[in-house]
Every structure is written in C-alpha cells, then in structure tokens.
Design an enzyme around this catalytic site. Structure first.
Site, PDB file in Angstrom:
ATOM      1  N   GLY A 635       0.825  -1.203   0.000  1.00 48.77           N
ATOM      2  CA  GLY A 635       0.000   0.000   0.000  1.00 48.77           C
ATOM      3  C   GLY A 635       0.853   1.243   0.000  1.00 48.77           C
ATOM      4  N   GLY A 637       0.470   5.846   0.937  1.00 43.82           N
ATOM      5  CA  GLY A 637      -0.358   6.954   1.421  1.00 43.82           C
ATOM      6  C   GLY A 637       0.445   8.232   1.426  1.00 43.82           C
ATOM      7  N   GLY A 638      -0.089   9.264   2.116  1.00 47.28           N
ATOM      8  CA  GLY A 638       0.575  10.554   2.152  1.00 47.28           C
ATOM      9  C   GLY A 638       1.954  10.475   2.792  1.00 47.28           C
ATOM     10  CE1 TYR A 639       5.792   9.268   8.378  1.00 45.23           C
ATOM     11  CE2 TYR A 639       6.489   7.323   7.186  1.00 45.23           C
ATOM     12  CZ  TYR A 639       6.692   8.243   8.182  1.00 45.23           C
ATOM     13  OH  TYR A 639       7.794   8.151   8.974  1.00 45.23           O
ATOM     14  N   GLY A 640       4.042   7.686   2.771  1.00 45.32           N
ATOM     15  CA  GLY A 640       4.961   6.969   1.910  1.00 45.32           C
ATOM     16  C   GLY A 640       4.463   5.561   1.621  1.00 45.32           C
ATOM     17  CB  VAL A 642       2.333   0.441   3.608  1.00 50.58           C
ATOM     18  CG1 VAL A 642       2.144  -0.454   4.824  1.00 50.58           C
ATOM     19  CG2 VAL A 642       1.837   1.843   3.909  1.00 50.58           C
ATOM     20  CE  LYS A 656       2.404   5.502   8.364  1.00 45.85           C
ATOM     21  NZ  LYS A 656       1.296   6.240   9.039  1.00 45.85           N
ATOM     22  CG  ASP A 752      -6.591  12.352   9.556  1.00 50.37           C
ATOM     23  OD1 ASP A 752      -7.651  12.795   9.055  1.00 50.37           O
ATOM     24  OD2 ASP A 752      -5.665  11.882   8.877  1.00 50.37           O
TER      25      ASP A 752
END
Length: 939
Positions: A635, A637-640, A642, A656, A752
């Site tokens: 996966g 996301g905004g963080y990076g 996975v 992550k 969030d």
C-alpha cells in the site's frame, strides 16, 4: 577521529566553494543570459544569497527552479545539466519558451519533478529520460513534442504523474518486452495523461495490471484502433477513463463493471459495437458519455436508472429505441441528459420527477409524441424536442420546440461588498479586494452546447474551483469564471481569474501549485462543464526588487569570495565543536542504551519519550522485507510506501516508509512514536518499533490483515460487512477513541478520525490507526489553539475549521461521519457534496427518515430495517452537531452503541473470540477470493 573530520571539512570547504561558484552560479548566469523576462530581482552573482525569485537552495547549491508563468522567452540551455543537486524544474506556462529538450537533462540524477506544461518545446523526448530514477512528476503537456514515447520511461519506478497530453507524439504505446521497459512497469503511477496526440495501433493488453494504482487513464483524441483491453478491468483504483475520439471497435468489455471507483467514463466517437454496456457496478459514476458509436439497436437500458451518482448522461446517436423509463428522472444528482439522434418514442414525462437538479434534457431528432409540460419546471429546466413528432402538434410551444439561446450575459449574485477602485493593474476581486489576479483559460468538453442554464454551470464551476484550492491549502481568495465561448473544435473556452489571499500578489511557488492542481483537478471534477484542461498566462506581478546596475555584479562577486573565505575559517571552528558534541552524544547514548542520542528529526525539538517501542536497524528492516521487494509492497499513502515483513520471531509487521518529500515530516514521525509507544488497547493499532537510520524514517506496526474500514465499505478488500459486523466495528473504534480521550495520560486528540484510519484485524476487530496529526491534551487546558487546520476534507469539524480551536469533540465529529459511512456506504465528500449535509437535507425532507432505503447501504443486503438503525443515525447526527458542546463525549457514544447492540441481539461485552468464530463460520460466498493481504493499506 577529529583529524579525519578536520581533513574532510577542509576538502569539503574547497569543494563547496569551487562547485557552487564555479558550477551552479555559472550555470544560473548562463540561463539568465539565455532567457528574456527573468524575474526583476535576478541581480548579482549568487542566486542563493541573493534569494532570486523562483530559486531555492540548500547549502549554496541550487535545488529548485520554479518559474511557472513568468513570461520567459528563449531556449533551455544544456548547461542546466551541471546543476547536479537540482530536484525541481518547473518552467510551465511560459508559452514563448521553445527549442528542444536538451538530451543532457538526463544527467540531473536527483531530479524529482520535471514540469514544462504549456510551453512551446518541440522535437523528441530524450530517449534516456528513464535514467532519472528519482523522478515523480513528468509533466510535458501542451507542447509540440514529436516522435514516440521512450521505452525507458518504464524504468521510472517512482513516477506518480505521466502527463504527455496535447503534443504531436506518435507510434504505439510502449509496453515491456524482454529487456525493454514499458509503461506497464509504472505500478506506482496515478496518472496516465496521453490524450490529444497521434498514437496509433491497438491499446496493448499488457498495458494494465492488477497491481497498478492508476486513477486516470486518458487516451482520448488519438488514432488508436482495436478493442479496449479486458485487463483495464483489473485496475480497481481507476476514477477517470477517457477513450473518446479514436477508432476503437468491438464490444465494451463486461468487466469494466468491476471499476467501482470510476466517476468519469467517456467512450464517445469510436466504432464500438454490441450491446450498450451494463455499468451498474460503477456506484460512483458521475459523467458518462457513450455517444456516436454503433451499438446494437435496443430499448433504453433500465440499468442506467441504478447509477445513483450520475450527473451527466450523454447517449447521442447510439441506436436507442423505445420509451425512456420514468425512473431515470428520479436519479437524485442528474443535471444533464443528452439523447439526440436516436429512435426514442412515446411520452416524455418529467413532471413527476423527484430530482431537483435536472437542468437540461436535449432529445432532438427522436420520435417523442407527447410532452406534458410542467409550468413549475419551465424556468429552471431546458427541454429541447426539436425534430420530434410532438413539435408538429398545434399546441406545441417554443418552450420545448425551439433551441434556447445561451445566456451569455451572465449575471452574478449580488455582491456583499462594494467593488473598489484599484490602482495600476490591480483589479477588485469578487470579495472586493484590490489585487493582481493570475489568469488563464479553461477549455471544456461541453455536455451541452446551448442552454439558458449555462450561467448556473458557471457558478457551479467557480464553487468547485474554490473547494479544490481550499483543499490543497492554496492562498486563493476568490475566483471568477467568465461565460464560455466555443472554439474552432467545438470546445468551450472560458477565461479564469484567480485572486490572491493574504497579499496583493502570488509568488512563483503558488503559481506553480495552482497550475499543477488545475491540471489534475479539472479531470476529477468533470461533472460541471465536462473534462477540461488549463492554459496558463504569464504573470508579471511577482514581488521583486528593481533591476540592479551591471557594476554591482562585480561587487557582489568580491563579497561572495570574501564570504567564502570566512566560511572556510568558520568550518575550522565548527570541526572542533563537532568533535566535542560527537563525544558527548556517544556518552549519552551509552547511558540511555538506545539509539535516540543520534536522532536528528527536522522540526522536532526533542526526542520521543519511549515506552515499549523498539528501535530497529535499517539492515533488520531490509532483511525482513526482502530488501523492500515488490511482492511485499502492500500500500501507499501521504506518508509513503507500506511494506509487509516478518520478524525472526514469526510476527508479521507492517512498515510505513517515509517517502522523500512527504507532506508528513519529522514532527509527525516523532508524534506518532510518542503516542503509540504509550498507548496499549485492543482497539488501537500496536506500534512495534521504528527506524531512522541512513536518512530513513520508518514506523513498524503490527500487521493488520484486513485493511481499512474504507476498503471494506468500498468493496476493495472483498470483505462483506453485514449490519451486525458494522455495529461491532463502530463499537470497537468508539472504545479506542474513548480510551485515548479519557484513560491515557496525558489524554490524546486523534485529529484525523476517518474510515481509512480504522483498521480491521483477522477477527474484524476495529483498531484506530495513524497518529501523525495527534495532539496531547493538557488536563488544565482541554482546548488547544492551533495555527493550521489539519485533517481530511469531509471529516473536519466545522467549529475547529472556523475558530482554530481544537478539542476532543473534533474527534467526535469525525466519528459521526464514520457512522454515516457505515450506514450509507457513501463517501464523506464526493462531487462536491458532503455526506453530513446530504443526510441533514434528507432529515428535513422526510418525517420518517429511518424507513428510507435510499439512506441504507444496499450491500448490507437486508429487506427490512436493521435493528437499531434509527438510533445509530440519531447518534451520528448528534456527533456532527455544529457546536462541539452539543456533541456527546466518546464515552457516551460507547454506551449508546452498547445499548444498540443489545437491541440488535448482540452481547457488546463479548471478547473478540466471538467475532472470530462468526468470521470463520462465514461461507465462502460471503468472502470471495478477492480478499487478499496485498490489499491492506495504512495511509
């Protein structure tokens, strides 16, 4: 050790001096001489110390050139390849910047963003462009590039945006073969924008793969032949598909119905045959155009009446016969219906339609024999029946037997302020503030060509643009869209003005961001005018200094040389300080017996306070993920990214890995470690550890097998949640949040709360995750002032957004939105409409809300009202009250859900084993093979 450090620093100091003054500064001087209309403050020899407009530096090295829409003229010199630290090159919307793209540009090995949209470059794209291994954005649209797409682009494993729209490129679409790469290798790309070129041949079947993350596939207006590859139906992340304006043949593949996230589907102006496709699986489809194809003659498909999200339906010249089903006009969001040049007959009856959104019905040249005109609809609905038998009747009126004239004199709503008389080139904005607007042209693919309601659509487009700018946190105060006019291709062009917020002008970085947002946003909000693209104009109003005389240049060089010598002496002093601090750090590290003595997090004042989380080495993480192999990538996301991994103990973990340039930085990394290392609850995801070696920032969690609640509700995970399971998930998430609010010391605001941050384990127990935005609550001060609203659109507490005061009731609001998602299966924000507002409107219109099946998610599969539905909806609406003081606490929410579970015949105090047993006993039919560990997401 210190002698080595001193030697290194001495060598480095000479190297920095010669490289920056001898290379970067020289290159910038060459570029300045080659271009006309460079920013006014480009004076002196040092672009870094001189803070040249559009230039960013790190340690006296040029890392970014952002000069979008400044009116540059000239060519791009090949000397730019000497800027070895350059990460961003954005010269977009300089329409008189021309010549070829120098082949030496492939030497910019650290380049992450190459944005040259809307210029006048020509010639081929460099064949070796695939050697830019760090490239994330390649934006070359609206130029005059020729030749074929280089195969090497397939080597860009980090590429997110590939935008080659509106060029003169030809040849076939490259896919990998043997040792040759192709676009099918771009599994992390979100955007394939390849429309308006001259590509030919068939769309390769190998182009699409199930592990792709594409959301846009735009191949319109080319010379493509053959059929749509069935592999397109494997890319479940797709949101926009455009193949119009080609010569595609054959039937539309039936498995396109699997693309449940698609909002825009345009297949018009091809040569498709076979039946009109059944698209009922596309639950979020908003804009559908199948016009001008050779489908088999058939009655109007009843399946279109099930597309509840539809706003625009275009079926011109598609061989349709028979009557239009009355249920089509009950679609709640339908605005535009184009059915010209078919064989539709009978009565057109829209008088009983429940939809208040409908604005245009264009049925020219059909066989409609009767139309019972509705006086109350006459002023806000354009019905066009020219060329139908009904218009031959004596009682026919021009209201529907004439083409209405577009209202080109668009009258805006009355201003709430008095327009100002502004000085110079400044203009009074719609909010009556004098400023210098940024302008450009939006080019629309029109869903209609003539309509009295065009002004209504202009107003909607302005609102849509402002929502997008606010979502991306751009300083835009207001926008103004002029009434569109047709161009030579039948498209609509409208002048767009965007006014700055906070000051009277934009800076170069904001102009660049606006252009990029418009490039992507206009495809995503296609339910207004139709799919569009943006052409930016030069912006001559950047804040700059007056031009400095040439004599000053030599003076600046002398000052720069002196500064370099002073820097050398300063380095000698710093070397001693460095050696001393390194010694103290080692001593401190030995005392603490952990690696945090070496932690250097940006924007963080202190190291995390740890309770139980382990610090992993980079080598350990590399080993347990098999060197971050593709098979373990699960996966993003905004963080990076996975990754899944397995520790030597056999424990599965999720890692992550922070992406370089991620919007989340050291502060969020620090925050999440601190929060999760001291919270321990079965409904909160467990932090196993972290890693920050070698410039990495990684968080290691327990592996939560069944992904997020959002994945389950959207169908991505393949897990079916019946009503009882949804109640269990709601209770688990509520208990996790109540624990954070009431039992942790200090207490924690998650900040969030959303369905994507509620994970489901193998027993379908809910676990609250992602604490990057969390805030501790001081017991003496429960309300925290903040300077920036953070969170996710659709879940953000309106009181927090308005007052900038954050409380635990902001989490309660987000949880209320999650409850509405559990009930309805709908997204919190889609097509510009908020789920909370939609349900509130439903409450206002209906006395007995809880018997309405239109609110309930049809995938729950119940014919009767689920037990406790009315109380869950009532609880959700209490949670989303406008004022935080009117909302319950999470503890009160937990008690209410427990009572609802009792009502549904479930035991809320039962341990997770009961859920596990229920889960294991479920039939294979309930849980199809699409349930995979690879679909886990932690973003």
């Amino acid at each position: 050790m210190c002698p080595k450090v001193l030697t290194f620093l001495l060598v480095a100091s000479f190297q920095i001096y010669t490289e920056t003054y001898g290379d970067d500064f020289t290159v910038m001087s060459i570029l300045k001489d080659a271009w006309v209309n460079t920013p006014r403050n480009w004076v002196g020899a040092d672009p870094c110390e001189g803070k040249w407009e559009g230039i960013s530096c790190k340690k006296s090295r040029v890392t970014s050139i952002t000069l979008a829409a400044v009116g540059l003229m000239g060519e791009l010199s090949g000397d730019i390849s000497s800027l070895s630290e350059l990460e961003v090159l954005d010269l977009s919307y300089n329409t008189r910047l021309n010549g070829t793209l120098p082949p030496s540009i492939v030497n910019l090995k650290k380049l992450k963003r190459l944005k040259l949209a809307g210029c006048s470059f020509s010639g081929p794209i460099p064949e070796l462009i695939g050697s830019l291994q760090l490239l994330e954005i390649l934006e070359l649209n609206s130029n005059r590039f020729t030749g074929s797409i280089p195969h090497s682009i397939g080597n860009l494993s980090k590429l997110v945006v590939l935008d080659l729209f509106n060029n003169l490129l030809d040849g076939s679409i490259p896919v990998s073969s043997g040792n040759t790469s192709g676009l099918d290798m771009l599994v992390n790309a979100l955007h394939f924008h390849l429309g308006r070129n001259r590509f030919s041949g068939a769309i390769p079947n190998e182009l699409f793969r199930s592990d792709m993350t594409l959301i846009h596939v735009l191949l319109h207006d080319n010379n493509l032949t053959g059929s749509i590859p069935s592999t397109l139906g494997l890319v479940h992340t797709l949101q926009a598909v455009r193949f119009e304006g080609n010569s595609l043949t054959g039937p539309v593949p039936s498995n396109l119905n699997n693309l449940i996230n698609v909002t825009t589907l345009i297949l018009s102006n091809n040569k498709f045959t076979g039946p009109v496709p059944n698209l009922t699986g596309m639950a979020y489809l908003s804009y559908l155009d199948l016009s001008n194809n050779s489908f088999d003659a058939s009655d109007f498909p009843l399946s279109f009446s099930n597309l509840r999200a539809l706003t625009t339906l275009m079926l011109e010249n598609t061989g349709l016969e028979g009557r239009i089903p009355p249920t089509l006009f009950d679609l709640p969001s339908l605005q535009t219906l184009i059915l010209r040049n078919n064989q539709l007959n009978g009565t057109l009856d829209v008088a009983t339609s429940s939809s208040s959104q409908l604005k245009v019905i264009d049925m020219r040249n059909n066989l409609i024999s009767f139309y019972p005109e509705s006086p109350e609809r006459r002023n806000n609905l354009d019905v066009i029946l020219v060329g139908n038998p009904v218009c031959a009747h004596p009682e026919a009126t021009e209201n529907y037997c004439a083409v209405p004239q577009a209202n080109s004199s668009y009258t805006r709503l009355p201003e709430k302020c008095v327009p100002l008389h502004c000085i110079s080139d400044q203009i009074s904005s719609p909010n009556c503030k004098c400023s210098y607007p940024y302008r450009g042209v939006l080019v629309f693919k029109p869903p209609f060509l003539e309509s009295r309601n065009s002004a209504y659509y202009v107003h909607l487009e302005e609102e849509s643009l402002m929502r997008s700018f606010k979502f991306h946190q751009l300083p835009v105060d207001s926008v103004e869209v002029n009434f569109p006019a047709k161009d030579s291709f039948g498209y609509l062009e409208s002048n767009l003005s965007m006014f700055p917020s906070g000051q009277d002008h934009f800076n170069t970085a904001t102009i660049s961001d606006i252009g990029f947002v418009l490039t992507l946003q206009t495809y995503e909000n296609s339910d207004i005018f139709g799919p569009t693209y943006f052409k930016g104009s030069p912006y001559p109003y950047f804040d700059g200094k007056p031009t400095v005389s040439k004599e000053l240049s030599s003076t600046v060089r002398i000052i720069g040389a002196a500064a370099g010598g002073a820097s050398f002496l300063l380095l000698l002093l710093l070397a001693g300080v460095c050696a001393y601090r390194q010694k103290k750090r080692r001593e401190s590290a030995s005392e603490q017996k952990n690696h945090f003595a070496y932690l250097d997090l940006k924007n963080s004042d202190s190291v995390p306070q740890l309770k139980g989380a382990r610090c992993f080495s980079f080598d350990e993480i590399t080993k347990c993920t098999n060197n971050f192999s593709e098979v373990n990538h699960i996966g993003s996301g905004g963080y990076g990214m996975v990754y899944r991994g397995m520790l030597p103990t056999g424990q599965l973990i999720a890692i992550k890995r922070r992406r370089q340039g991620s919007v989340q930085g050291g502060l969020e990394f620090n925050s999440e470690i601190e929060v999760l290392s001291r919270v321990h609850h079965k409904n909160v995801v467990n932090l196993v550890g972290f890693c920050f070696e070698r410039g990495e920032q990684m968080l290691i969690y327990e592996f939560v097998r069944n992904g997020s609640l959002m994945d389950s509700l959207s169908g991505l995970s393949g897990i079916w949640l019946d009503w009882r399971r949804r109640l269990k998930v709601a209770l688990g998430a509520a208990r996790g949040l109540a624990y954070l609010h009431e039992l942790v010391n200090p207490r924690i605001i998650h900040r969030d709360v959303k369905s994507a941050n509620i994970l489901l384990d193998e027993s379908l127990n809910a676990k609250v995750a992602d604490f990057g935005l969390s805030k501790p609550m001081d017991n003496s001060e429960l309300i925290l002032a903040t300077t920036q609203v953070k969170g996710t659109m659709g879940y953000i507490d309106p009181e927090y957004q308005k007052t900038l005061l954050l409380t635990e009731k902001s989490d309660v609001y987000g949880f209320g939105v999650v409850l509405l998602e559990l009930v309805s299966g709908r997204k919190p924000l889609e097509r510009g409409k908020y789920l909370v507002a939609e349900v509130s409107s439903l409450l206002d219109r209906k006395k007995d809300l809880y018997s309405l099946h239109e609110l309930l998610d049809p995938s729950i599969g119940l014919d009767t009202k689920p037990k406790g539905l009315d109380r869950i909806v009532d609880l959700a609406m209490k949670c989303v009250q406008e004022k935080g003081s009117d909302r319950p606490t999470m503890g009160e929410v937990v008690k209410e859900i427990e009572n609802i579970l009792h009502l549904a015949g479930l035991n809320p105090s039962a341990e997770s084993e009961s859920t596990s047993a229920s889960f294991e006993e479920a039939s294979q039919d309930e849980f199809p093979p699409s349930l995979k560990e690879e679909e886990f997401s932690l973003s």
